[in-house]
Design a protein around this motif. Structure first.
Motif, PDB file in Angstrom:
ATOM      1  N   LEU A   1       0.879  -1.171   0.000  1.00  0.00           N
ATOM      2  CA  LEU A   1       0.000   0.000   0.000  1.00  0.00           C
ATOM      3  C   LEU A   1       0.911   1.213   0.000  1.00  0.00           C
ATOM      4  CD1 LEU A   1      -2.620   1.620   0.332  1.00  0.00           C
ATOM      5  CD2 LEU A   1      -2.500   1.154   2.802  1.00  0.00           C
ATOM      6  N   TRP A   2       0.833   2.022  -1.048  1.00  0.00           N
ATOM      7  CA  TRP A   2       1.800   3.101  -1.271  1.00  0.00           C
ATOM      8  C   TRP A   2       1.073   4.441  -1.310  1.00  0.00           C
ATOM      9  CZ3 TRP A   2       5.060   3.557  -6.427  1.00  0.00           C
ATOM     10  CH2 TRP A   2       6.050   4.546  -6.269  1.00  0.00           C
ATOM     11  N   VAL A   3       1.472   5.335  -0.414  1.00  0.00           N
ATOM     12  CA  VAL A   3       0.956   6.704  -0.398  1.00  0.00           C
ATOM     13  C   VAL A   3       1.890   7.596  -1.209  1.00  0.00           C
ATOM     14  CG1 VAL A   3       0.429   8.718   1.028  1.00  0.00           C
ATOM     15  CG2 VAL A   3      -0.137   6.423   1.860  1.00  0.00           C
ATOM     16  N   VAL A   4       1.354   8.198  -2.266  1.00  0.00           N
ATOM     17  CA  VAL A   4       2.110   9.192  -3.046  1.00  0.00           C
ATOM     18  C   VAL A   4       1.323  10.498  -2.976  1.00  0.00           C
ATOM     19  CG1 VAL A   4       3.137   9.805  -5.255  1.00  0.00           C
ATOM     20  CG2 VAL A   4       2.975   7.391  -4.589  1.00  0.00           C
ATOM     21  N   ARG A   5       1.804  11.420  -2.177  1.00  0.00           N
ATOM     22  CA  ARG A   5       1.104  12.682  -1.957  1.00  0.00           C
ATOM     23  C   ARG A   5       1.131  13.534  -3.236  1.00  0.00           C
ATOM     24  NH1 ARG A   5       4.572  14.664   1.037  1.00  0.00           N
ATOM     25  NH2 ARG A   5       5.116  16.594  -0.030  1.00  0.00           N
ATOM     26  N   PRO A   6       0.008  14.062  -3.687  1.00  0.00           N
ATOM     27  CA  PRO A   6       0.011  14.923  -4.876  1.00  0.00           C
ATOM     28  C   PRO A   6       0.975  16.091  -4.694  1.00  0.00           C
ATOM     29  CG  PRO A   6      -2.235  14.358  -4.288  1.00  0.00           C
ATOM     30  CD  PRO A   6      -1.361  13.849  -3.170  1.00  0.00           C
ATOM     31  N   GLY A   7       1.809  16.319  -5.694  1.00  0.00           N
ATOM     32  CA  GLY A   7       2.789  17.399  -5.623  1.00  0.00           C
ATOM     33  C   GLY A   7       4.083  17.021  -4.931  1.00  0.00           C
ATOM     34  N   SER A   8       4.175  15.793  -4.421  1.00  0.00           N
ATOM     35  CA  SER A   8       5.384  15.389  -3.694  1.00  0.00           C
ATOM     36  C   SER A   8       6.496  14.917  -4.623  1.00  0.00           C
ATOM     37  CB  SER A   8       5.062  14.273  -2.693  1.00  0.00           C
ATOM     38  OG  SER A   8       4.635  13.100  -3.363  1.00  0.00           O
ATOM     39  N   VAL A   9       6.163  14.699  -5.905  1.00  0.00           N
ATOM     40  CA  VAL A   9       7.169  14.299  -6.892  1.00  0.00           C
ATOM     41  C   VAL A   9       7.502  15.509  -7.744  1.00  0.00           C
ATOM     42  CG1 VAL A   9       7.741  12.706  -8.759  1.00  0.00           C
ATOM     43  CG2 VAL A   9       6.211  11.965  -6.911  1.00  0.00           C
ATOM     44  N   ARG A  10       8.744  15.917  -7.710  1.00  0.00           N
ATOM     45  CA  ARG A  10       9.148  17.120  -8.450  1.00  0.00           C
ATOM     46  C   ARG A  10       8.903  16.936  -9.947  1.00  0.00           C
ATOM     47  NH1 ARG A  10      13.236  16.218  -4.652  1.00  0.00           N
ATOM     48  NH2 ARG A  10      13.355  17.784  -2.996  1.00  0.00           N
ATOM     49  N   CYS A  11       8.353  17.978 -10.554  1.00  0.00           N
ATOM     50  CA  CYS A  11       8.086  17.990 -12.001  1.00  0.00           C
ATOM     51  C   CYS A  11       6.999  16.987 -12.395  1.00  0.00           C
ATOM     52  CB  CYS A  11       9.359  17.720 -12.813  1.00  0.00           C
ATOM     53  SG  CYS A  11      10.712  18.872 -12.470  1.00  0.00           S
ATOM     54  N   ALA A  12       6.134  16.633 -11.466  1.00  0.00           N
ATOM     55  CA  ALA A  12       5.021  15.731 -11.778  1.00  0.00           C
ATOM     56  C   ALA A  12       3.831  16.110 -10.913  1.00  0.00           C
ATOM     57  CB  ALA A  12       5.412  14.281 -11.526  1.00  0.00           C
ATOM     58  N   GLU A  13       2.622  15.870 -11.436  1.00  0.00           N
ATOM     59  CA  GLU A  13       1.424  16.152 -10.656  1.00  0.00           C
ATOM     60  C   GLU A  13       1.138  15.026  -9.676  1.00  0.00           C
ATOM     61  OE1 GLU A  13      -1.955  17.236 -12.956  1.00  0.00           O
ATOM     62  OE2 GLU A  13      -0.895  18.769 -14.099  1.00  0.00           O
ATOM     63  N   TRP A  14       1.285  13.777 -10.166  1.00  0.00           N
ATOM     64  CA  TRP A  14       1.068  12.632  -9.279  1.00  0.00           C
ATOM     65  C   TRP A  14       1.888  11.453  -9.786  1.00  0.00           C
ATOM     66  CZ3 TRP A  14      -3.287   8.631  -8.663  1.00  0.00           C
ATOM     67  CH2 TRP A  14      -3.207   8.037  -7.384  1.00  0.00           C
ATOM     68  N   ILE A  15       1.253  10.348 -10.191  1.00  0.00           N
ATOM     69  CA  ILE A  15       1.988   9.132 -10.567  1.00  0.00           C
ATOM     70  C   ILE A  15       1.972   8.887 -12.070  1.00  0.00           C
ATOM     71  CG2 ILE A  15       1.680   8.018  -8.336  1.00  0.00           C
ATOM     72  CD1 ILE A  15      -0.641   6.418  -9.597  1.00  0.00           C
ATOM     73  N   GLU A  16       1.672   9.938 -12.844  1.00  0.00           N
ATOM     74  CA  GLU A  16       1.638   9.769 -14.297  1.00  0.00           C
ATOM     75  C   GLU A  16       3.016   9.441 -14.876  1.00  0.00           C
ATOM     76  OE1 GLU A  16       2.487  14.092 -13.482  1.00  0.00           O
ATOM     77  OE2 GLU A  16       1.122  12.568 -12.681  1.00  0.00           O
ATOM     78  N   VAL A  17       4.080   9.633 -14.081  1.00  0.00           N
ATOM     79  CA  VAL A  17       5.443   9.373 -14.557  1.00  0.00           C
ATOM     80  C   VAL A  17       5.935   7.969 -14.202  1.00  0.00           C
ATOM     81  CG1 VAL A  17       6.119  11.798 -14.574  1.00  0.00           C
ATOM     82  CG2 VAL A  17       6.336  10.479 -12.457  1.00  0.00           C
ATOM     83  N   LEU A  18       5.070   7.134 -13.637  1.00  0.00           N
ATOM     84  CA  LEU A  18       5.474   5.758 -13.362  1.00  0.00           C
ATOM     85  C   LEU A  18       5.781   5.023 -14.665  1.00  0.00           C
ATOM     86  CD1 LEU A  18       2.968   4.680 -10.546  1.00  0.00           C
ATOM     87  CD2 LEU A  18       5.450   4.958 -10.336  1.00  0.00           C
ATOM     88  N   PRO A  19       6.647   3.998 -14.608  1.00  0.00           N
ATOM     89  CA  PRO A  19       7.001   3.270 -15.836  1.00  0.00           C
ATOM     90  C   PRO A  19       5.753   2.742 -16.555  1.00  0.00           C
ATOM     91  CG  PRO A  19       8.428   2.609 -14.030  1.00  0.00           C
ATOM     92  CD  PRO A  19       7.367   3.489 -13.428  1.00  0.00           C
ATOM     93  N   GLU A  20       5.799   2.749 -17.867  1.00  0.00           N
ATOM     94  CA  GLU A  20       4.680   2.266 -18.666  1.00  0.00           C
ATOM     95  C   GLU A  20       4.354   0.813 -18.312  1.00  0.00           C
ATOM     96  OE1 GLU A  20       3.377   1.831 -23.389  1.00  0.00           O
ATOM     97  OE2 GLU A  20       5.260   2.838 -22.825  1.00  0.00           O
ATOM     98  N   GLY A  21       3.113   0.549 -18.077  1.00  0.00           N
ATOM     99  CA  GLY A  21       2.665  -0.802 -17.762  1.00  0.00           C
ATOM    100  C   GLY A  21       2.832  -1.198 -16.310  1.00  0.00           C
ATOM    101  N   PHE A  22       3.329  -0.288 -15.462  1.00  0.00           N
ATOM    102  CA  PHE A  22       3.589  -0.641 -14.066  1.00  0.00           C
ATOM    103  C   PHE A  22       2.321  -1.090 -13.345  1.00  0.00           C
ATOM    104  CE2 PHE A  22       3.588   0.736  -9.591  1.00  0.00           C
ATOM    105  CZ  PHE A  22       4.614  -0.052  -9.106  1.00  0.00           C
ATOM    106  N   LYS A  23       1.260  -0.286 -13.433  1.00  0.00           N
ATOM    107  CA  LYS A  23       0.031  -0.605 -12.702  1.00  0.00           C
ATOM    108  C   LYS A  23      -0.599  -1.897 -13.200  1.00  0.00           C
ATOM    109  CE  LYS A  23      -2.625   2.638 -11.166  1.00  0.00           C
ATOM    110  NZ  LYS A  23      -3.582   3.783 -11.053  1.00  0.00           N
ATOM    111  N   GLU A  24      -0.503  -2.134 -14.515  1.00  0.00           N
ATOM    112  CA  GLU A  24      -1.049  -3.364 -15.057  1.00  0.00           C
ATOM    113  C   GLU A  24      -0.249  -4.580 -14.585  1.00  0.00           C
ATOM    114  OE1 GLU A  24      -2.367   0.048 -17.236  1.00  0.00           O
ATOM    115  OE2 GLU A  24      -0.323  -0.645 -16.797  1.00  0.00           O
TER     116      GLU A  24
END
Length: 449
Positions: free
Chosen positions: A295-318
């Motif tokens: 269970l991973w908490v990624v706070r919005p705005g906590s990743v520099r130059c990103a809004e949220w987790i849109e920068v995760l590797p392609e296919g990661f969630k799948e």
């Protein structure tokens, strides 16, 4: 009759407006309210607490004419700004509260966050007693107070070659574990003002004697003022009111219900820390490669130059499917108390550390700044309830750490020590225990003002 008299006494609370500071201050307010005191919270307009979560409290926002809110990434600037801008306004607010009180409803005392040190001088001008709430560990309190002397002796700033050396008189801390911020020349004057033992008030700690007996004894010797270790406050609070500044995603609790006992690694780096995109990717791949549910908490705005987790590797969630669950914010106390959680990858803020210890959960420590480095060192080398991820975040190290804590013999030994410490802490909060007795002394002292 005594209960009625206590209810006629008001305690004014002054929190520092960051999540990790607001939470314990409001917990303290709930504890004191349950002991018969009226509570007024004088707070900054930035990160204002929600009055509806504490309907029995009075909330007074401090008028703010500054150029803008404090910046979470620049804590030093925030400290200076808050203590400068609110000084005169705070006295005006207190004077107004005093004018509004009837003859049987006076202010008993001011309890202020250690970083809102302007409050002490203003309370003194109004001839009101003041008490300090320190929201960090007792060990961190000692380390921070020692910075001025270490600087005078030429120990800091220190070269990289000394980073692993033990700090004199602060075992087991290394120089790299000291709670030093980058703007050292700006930070040390703040430390001097906030931790001047010649003018210090009584101190409340959200800690427990069985956890920090040695550090508390040193503080008592150095400061010669009453100290009250009344933690863990989140276990003493009689109400379940939330003080979260972010919306908690409770859907993660339903996901946890579907997981096996002690199988999930919970990951949260707190309400202030930031990471870059590379670190986010390494964390993601380390979690995925560990093959452990997470269970991973990624706070919005906590990743520099990103809004949220849109920068995760392609296919990661799948690829991770139902094995991983990512939320923007979680109800942490409920998560740590859930039977499916078996480990906590944490920034080691004191609230998170003590909440994890109270649930008997071993930790993987990834401290970012401030007191977190001190807490991580104590978790890994004094209480031996976890291990620390040092250096750059790297997927292989993350994977190995998770497997060690969750599935190997070393992790099982940590779990057993955590279980024993949890049981000792529970005894401390019961009638006759050290925290129970400290709270009783605190109430008696406030009544005597």
């Amino acid at each position: 009759m005594e209960k009625e008299r206590k209810r006629s006494l008001r305690v004014v609370l002054v929190p520092f407006p960051f999540q990790g500071h607001i939470t314990p201050m409001l917990q303290l307010g709930s504890i004191l309210h349950s002991n018969g005191f009226s509570i007024t919270v004088v707070h900054a307009q930035y990160n204002s607490p929600n009055p509806s979560s504490h309907p029995d409290f009075s909330f007074i926002p401090l008028p703010d004419t500054s150029s803008g809110p404090p910046v979470p990434g620049d804590i030093i600037a925030s400290l200076v700004q808050l203590n400068t801008n609110y000084k005169a306004r705070f006295q005006e607010c207190l004077a107004e509260v005093m004018r509004q009180q009837g003859p049987d409803d006076g202010i008993a005392c001011i309890i202020h966050d250690e970083l809102m040190y302007f409050s002490q001088a203003e309370a003194k001008d109004l001839k009101l007693p003041s008490i300090v709430l320190t929201i960090s560990s007792a060990a961190n309190f000692l380390a921070r107070a020692a910075l001025i002397q270490l600087r005078a002796e030429g120990h800091i700033p220190f070269p990289e070659s000394m980073s692993q050396n033990l700090v004199p008189e602060l075992y087991p801390l290394r120089f790299k574990d000291l709670p030093i911020f980058e703007k050292l020349d700006d930070y040390l004057p703040i430390v001097s003002k906030a931790f001047n033992n010649k003018t210090f008030s009584p101190i409340i700690y959200n800690t427990i004697e069985c956890l920090e007996n040695s550090s508390l004894a040193k503080i008592q010797q150095q400061y010669q003022v009453p100290i009250f270790p009344i933690g863990p406050m989140h276990r003493i609070v009689s109400t379940a009111s939330s003080s979260s500044l972010l919306e908690e995603d409770i859907s993660c609790l339903t996901w946890l219900d579907k997981q096996s006992c002690k199988s999930v690694i919970y990951v949260s780096l707190g309400s202030v820390a930031f990471m870059d995109i590379k670190e986010l990717v390494e964390m993601a791949l380390g979690l995925a490669n560990s093959m452990q549910p997470f269970l991973w908490v990624v706070r919005p705005g906590s990743v520099r130059c990103a809004e949220w987790i849109e920068v995760l590797p392609e296919g990661f969630k799948e690829n991770i499917g139902e094995r991983g669950y990512i939320v923007k914010w979680a109800p942490q106390k409920e998560v740590l108390a859930h039977g499916a959680v078996g480990g906590f990858l944490s920034h080691c803020g004191w609230n998170s550390t003590i909440e994890s210890i109270c649930e008997g959960i071993p930790m993987i420590c990834r401290p970012c700044f401030g007191d977190q480095t001190v807490n991580a060192r104590y978790v890994s080398h004094v209480w031996r309830l976890g291990l620390e991820l040092e250096g750059d975040l790297e997927r292989g190290e993350i994977e190995r750490a998770i497997r060690k804590v969750m599935a190997e013999e070393e992790g099982e030994a940590m779990r057993e020590r955590a279980k024993n410490l949890k049981e000792n802490i529970e005894l401390c909060t019961k009638e006759g225990g050290s925290s129970y007795n400290s709270l009783k002394r605190l109430v008696e002292m406030i009544m005597s003002f």
